[in-house]
Design an enzyme around this catalytic site. Sequence first.
Site, PDB file in Angstrom:
ATOM      1  CG  HIS A  17      -1.921  -1.068   1.305  1.00 21.75           C
ATOM      2  ND1 HIS A  17      -2.116  -1.849   2.421  1.00 21.75           N
ATOM      3  CD2 HIS A  17      -2.811  -1.515   0.377  1.00 21.75           C
ATOM      4  CE1 HIS A  17      -3.098  -2.714   2.185  1.00 21.75           C
ATOM      5  NE2 HIS A  17      -3.529  -2.538   0.959  1.00 21.75           N
ATOM      6  CE  LYS A  41     -16.089  -6.977   4.893  1.00 21.95           C
ATOM      7  NZ  LYS A  41     -16.024  -6.796   3.435  1.00 21.95           N
ATOM      8  NE  ARG A  90      -2.655  -7.134  -4.499  1.00 23.90           N
ATOM      9  CZ  ARG A  90      -3.436  -7.376  -3.462  1.00 23.90           C
ATOM     10  NH1 ARG A  90      -2.917  -7.837  -2.352  1.00 23.90           N
ATOM     11  NH2 ARG A  90      -4.731  -7.176  -3.544  1.00 23.90           N
ATOM     12  CB  SER A 128      -4.390  -6.699   4.383  1.00 24.73           C
ATOM     13  OG  SER A 128      -3.986  -5.427   3.953  1.00 24.73           O
TER      14      SER A 128
HETATM   15  P1  ADP Z   1      -9.854  -3.652  -0.575  1.00 20.61           P
HETATM   16  O1  ADP Z   1     -10.555  -4.528   0.419  1.00 20.61           O
HETATM   17  O2  ADP Z   1     -10.612  -2.407  -0.893  1.00 20.61           O
HETATM   18  O3  ADP Z   1      -9.362  -4.358  -1.791  1.00 20.61           O
HETATM   19  P2  ADP Z   1      -7.102  -3.579   0.388  1.00 20.61           P
HETATM   20  O4  ADP Z   1      -6.633  -2.918   1.630  1.00 20.61           O
HETATM   21  O5  ADP Z   1      -6.958  -5.052   0.290  1.00 20.61           O
HETATM   22  O6  ADP Z   1      -8.605  -3.095   0.238  1.00 20.61           O
HETATM   23  O7  ADP Z   1      -6.372  -2.927  -0.848  1.00 20.61           O
HETATM   24  C1  ADP Z   1      -6.469  -1.561  -1.158  1.00 20.61           C
HETATM   25  C2  ADP Z   1      -5.854  -1.325  -2.536  1.00 20.61           C
HETATM   26  O8  ADP Z   1      -4.465  -1.601  -2.497  1.00 20.61           O
HETATM   27  C3  ADP Z   1      -6.438  -2.244  -3.626  1.00 20.61           C
HETATM   28  O9  ADP Z   1      -6.465  -1.509  -4.840  1.00 20.61           O
HETATM   29  C4  ADP Z   1      -5.427  -3.355  -3.728  1.00 20.61           C
HETATM   30  O10 ADP Z   1      -5.432  -3.971  -4.998  1.00 20.61           O
HETATM   31  C5  ADP Z   1      -4.147  -2.583  -3.477  1.00 20.61           C
HETATM   32  N1  ADP Z   1      -3.059  -3.414  -2.943  1.00 20.61           N
HETATM   33  C6  ADP Z   1      -3.082  -4.240  -1.891  1.00 20.61           C
HETATM   34  N2  ADP Z   1      -1.880  -4.816  -1.688  1.00 20.61           N
HETATM   35  C7  ADP Z   1      -1.071  -4.338  -2.668  1.00 20.61           C
HETATM   36  C8  ADP Z   1       0.290  -4.552  -3.034  1.00 20.61           C
HETATM   37  N3  ADP Z   1       1.062  -5.417  -2.361  1.00 20.61           N
HETATM   38  N4  ADP Z   1       0.784  -3.883  -4.082  1.00 20.61           N
HETATM   39  C9  ADP Z   1      -0.016  -3.038  -4.789  1.00 20.61           C
HETATM   40  N5  ADP Z   1      -1.306  -2.790  -4.512  1.00 20.61           N
HETATM   41  C10 ADP Z   1      -1.834  -3.427  -3.469  1.00 20.61           C
END
Ligand code: ADP
Length: 158
Positions: A17, A41, A90, A128
């Site tokens: 992130h 949630k 990703r 995450s």
């Molecule tokens: P959501 O539940 O909205 O997908 P996340 O916290 O999982 O929330 O992810 C937020 C954003 O960050 C999403 O666009 C996700 O694809 C991106 N993201 C998560 N991990 C990575 C990473 N390792 N590299 C690039 N983008 C990421």
Amino acid sequence: MRTAIFPGSFDPFTLGHLDVLRSALRLFDKVIVAVGYNSSKKGFFPPEIRVEIIKKATEGMENVEVCSYSGLTIDFCRQKGARCIIRGLRTTTDFELESVISQANRKMEPEILSVFIPAGHEYSFISSTVVRDVLVNGGDAKCFLPKNIDISEYLKRR
Ligand code: ADP
């Protein structure tokens, strides 16, 4: 002033992130990292702690605001006067999911554009979900998290 929203669950905020945020700051004057939550949630960390972690991880970074929101992302963008939504990509699976969401958002609000930022190769495997799995099993997730984050401090309070 070009403002973008970087929405997500950020449960918790990872190095992946942070990498997307750094890239977004090269494109926009201001980036609002917004923890989206749904009161039905529960999540692993409560939204207030997720916000706290992101504030700590982005300490000293200019042009970053951190907050939480509930409801539609496009409504939150309108409220903040932002015309772009940042999402990180990703894998092709991410792309497929994100393109559907972005089409729906565009249909509802043509003025708001989704901007996809590719994951840096060294971060592309970080999620995450993996971090949470490591944490519930008592492992050390340090290598997936921003350097200044001591996650044990937040685990105690969740
Ligand atoms: P959501 O539940 O909205 O997908 P996340 O916290 O999982 O929330 O992810 C937020 C954003 O960050 C999403 O666009 C996700 O694809 C991106 N993201 C998560 N991990 C990575 C990473 N390792 N590299 C690039 N983008 C990421």
